[in-house]
Design a protein around this motif. Sequence first.
Motif, PDB file in Angstrom:
ATOM      1  N   CYS A   7      -3.379  -5.914  11.384  1.00  0.00           N
ATOM      2  CA  CYS A   7      -3.350  -6.069  10.220  1.00  0.00           C
ATOM      3  C   CYS A   7      -3.115  -4.568   9.883  1.00  0.00           C
ATOM      4  O   CYS A   7      -4.187  -3.693  10.333  1.00  0.00           O
ATOM      5  CB  CYS A   7      -4.589  -5.747   9.296  1.00  0.00           C
ATOM      6  SG  CYS A   7      -3.862  -5.490   7.523  1.00  0.00           S
ATOM      7  N   ILE A   8      -1.067  -4.459  10.560  1.00  0.00           N
ATOM      8  CA  ILE A   8      -0.944  -3.298  10.142  1.00  0.00           C
ATOM      9  C   ILE A   8      -1.225  -1.787   8.700  1.00  0.00           C
ATOM     10  O   ILE A   8      -2.093  -1.004   9.043  1.00  0.00           O
ATOM     11  CB  ILE A   8       0.534  -2.763  10.268  1.00  0.00           C
ATOM     12  CG1 ILE A   8       0.753  -3.983  11.752  1.00  0.00           C
ATOM     13  CG2 ILE A   8       1.469  -1.221   9.883  1.00  0.00           C
ATOM     14  CD1 ILE A   8       2.286  -3.776  11.620  1.00  0.00           C
ATOM     15  N   HIS A   9      -1.015  -3.248   7.718  1.00  0.00           N
ATOM     16  CA  HIS A   9      -2.091  -2.758   6.408  1.00  0.00           C
ATOM     17  C   HIS A   9      -2.988  -1.730   6.698  1.00  0.00           C
ATOM     18  O   HIS A   9      -3.900  -0.813   5.995  1.00  0.00           O
ATOM     19  CB  HIS A   9      -2.434  -3.636   5.463  1.00  0.00           C
ATOM     20  CG  HIS A   9      -2.451  -2.854   3.902  1.00  0.00           C
ATOM     21  ND1 HIS A   9      -0.807  -1.767   3.838  1.00  0.00           N
ATOM     22  CD2 HIS A   9      -3.254  -2.931   3.294  1.00  0.00           C
ATOM     23  CE1 HIS A   9      -1.525  -1.537   2.793  1.00  0.00           C
ATOM     24  NE2 HIS A   9      -2.960  -2.001   2.365  1.00  0.00           N
ATOM     25  N   HIS A  10      -4.058  -2.068   6.987  1.00  0.00           N
ATOM     26  CA  HIS A  10      -5.620  -1.472   7.671  1.00  0.00           C
ATOM     27  C   HIS A  10      -6.160  -1.014   8.874  1.00  0.00           C
ATOM     28  O   HIS A  10      -7.257  -0.410   8.203  1.00  0.00           O
ATOM     29  CB  HIS A  10      -6.462  -3.346   7.057  1.00  0.00           C
ATOM     30  CG  HIS A  10      -6.316  -3.610   5.516  1.00  0.00           C
ATOM     31  ND1 HIS A  10      -6.026  -4.991   5.223  1.00  0.00           N
ATOM     32  CD2 HIS A  10      -6.901  -3.168   4.695  1.00  0.00           C
ATOM     33  CE1 HIS A  10      -6.279  -5.308   4.028  1.00  0.00           C
ATOM     34  NE2 HIS A  10      -6.430  -4.029   3.433  1.00  0.00           N
ATOM     35  N   ASP A  11      -4.905  -1.205   9.168  1.00  0.00           N
ATOM     36  CA  ASP A  11      -5.253  -0.637  11.133  1.00  0.00           C
ATOM     37  C   ASP A  11      -5.976  -1.005  11.606  1.00  0.00           C
ATOM     38  O   ASP A  11      -7.227  -0.941  11.820  1.00  0.00           O
ATOM     39  CB  ASP A  11      -5.014   0.561  11.086  1.00  0.00           C
ATOM     40  CG  ASP A  11      -4.936   1.436  12.196  1.00  0.00           C
ATOM     41  OD1 ASP A  11      -4.072   0.425  13.017  1.00  0.00           O
ATOM     42  OD2 ASP A  11      -5.887   1.941  13.168  1.00  0.00           O
ATOM     43  N   CYS A  18     -10.089 -14.025   9.299  1.00  0.00           N
ATOM     44  CA  CYS A  18     -10.291 -12.676   8.669  1.00  0.00           C
ATOM     45  C   CYS A  18      -8.977 -12.963   8.608  1.00  0.00           C
ATOM     46  O   CYS A  18      -8.586 -12.040   7.193  1.00  0.00           O
ATOM     47  CB  CYS A  18     -10.299 -11.760   9.587  1.00  0.00           C
ATOM     48  SG  CYS A  18     -12.146 -11.230  10.879  1.00  0.00           S
ATOM     49  N   VAL A  19      -8.043 -12.997   8.789  1.00  0.00           N
ATOM     50  CA  VAL A  19      -6.083 -12.922   8.656  1.00  0.00           C
ATOM     51  C   VAL A  19      -6.275 -14.435   7.021  1.00  0.00           C
ATOM     52  O   VAL A  19      -6.055 -13.804   5.493  1.00  0.00           O
ATOM     53  CB  VAL A  19      -5.343 -13.719   9.366  1.00  0.00           C
ATOM     54  CG1 VAL A  19      -4.199 -13.900   8.910  1.00  0.00           C
ATOM     55  CG2 VAL A  19      -5.358 -12.342  10.825  1.00  0.00           C
ATOM     56  N   GLN A  27       1.243  -8.052   4.190  1.00  0.00           N
ATOM     57  CA  GLN A  27       2.706  -8.641   3.861  1.00  0.00           C
ATOM     58  C   GLN A  27       2.262  -8.160   5.628  1.00  0.00           C
ATOM     59  O   GLN A  27       3.539  -8.574   6.110  1.00  0.00           O
ATOM     60  CB  GLN A  27       3.759  -7.325   3.222  1.00  0.00           C
ATOM     61  CG  GLN A  27       3.682  -7.243   1.758  1.00  0.00           C
ATOM     62  CD  GLN A  27       4.110  -8.823   1.784  1.00  0.00           C
ATOM     63  OE1 GLN A  27       5.112  -9.092   2.061  1.00  0.00           O
ATOM     64  NE2 GLN A  27       3.167  -9.357   0.436  1.00  0.00           N
ATOM     65  N   ASN A  28       2.006  -7.058   6.750  1.00  0.00           N
ATOM     66  CA  ASN A  28       1.710  -6.861   7.854  1.00  0.00           C
ATOM     67  C   ASN A  28       1.248  -6.801   8.521  1.00  0.00           C
ATOM     68  O   ASN A  28       0.475  -6.646   9.133  1.00  0.00           O
ATOM     69  CB  ASN A  28       2.019  -5.283   7.726  1.00  0.00           C
ATOM     70  CG  ASN A  28       3.330  -4.909   7.261  1.00  0.00           C
ATOM     71  OD1 ASN A  28       4.569  -4.923   6.507  1.00  0.00           O
ATOM     72  ND2 ASN A  28       3.282  -3.537   6.257  1.00  0.00           N
TER      73      ASN A  28
END
Length: 196
Positions: A7-11, A18-19, A27-28
């Motif tokens: 998850c790019i948003h949460h790094d 989890c997803v 979104q990312n």
Amino acid sequence: MPIDYFCIHHDVLCCGICVSSKHKTCQNVMSLELASKDVKSSALLTDIRQEINHLTKVLKQLNHNREANINSLIKQKADILQQIGSIKVQIPAENIDDLENESITELTSLQMKHEAVINVDRKGISKLSGRLTESEDRIRFLEENGSDNLLFVTLHQQAINIQRFEDKIRDMISNIQEINVTLEKAKICPQNHLGK
């Protein structure tokens, strides 16, 4: 569950569960395969390497500081013993040996106590240095021999570990004290023991 997403948003690295539960509105979110592409030439790898090198240098400086403090204590002890020798001439003969032996015993005890404290610091520094070296070796091995996915996952784990290392080093720095010993002439030669 295997880690298959990022998850790019949460790094953060994620598994399928989890997803669908924690990151369904993000979104990312991308597959680990896609996220790890070109990781061997990424800023993430460079940044973690630089941080490990920086922390290693800080630990070397701390260790040098602790070694210098031990050497300083040894020199201070020698200076105090010399001062005791020069004070001996001012004390009547019947009191000299007792006062000198008592002072040397106290000085040796202080030196040993303080060196033990410094050596505890040095042991902690050495342990952290070893762990940083292991991290660097693991990253180097994976960069040369591992898959992009495994290196990517390892780098994210190391980013968390590096934060812990930084916290430990910060605590270490705030708790380390420069230790010195000095001679208090009033303790070694009270006025009633001095000759005329």
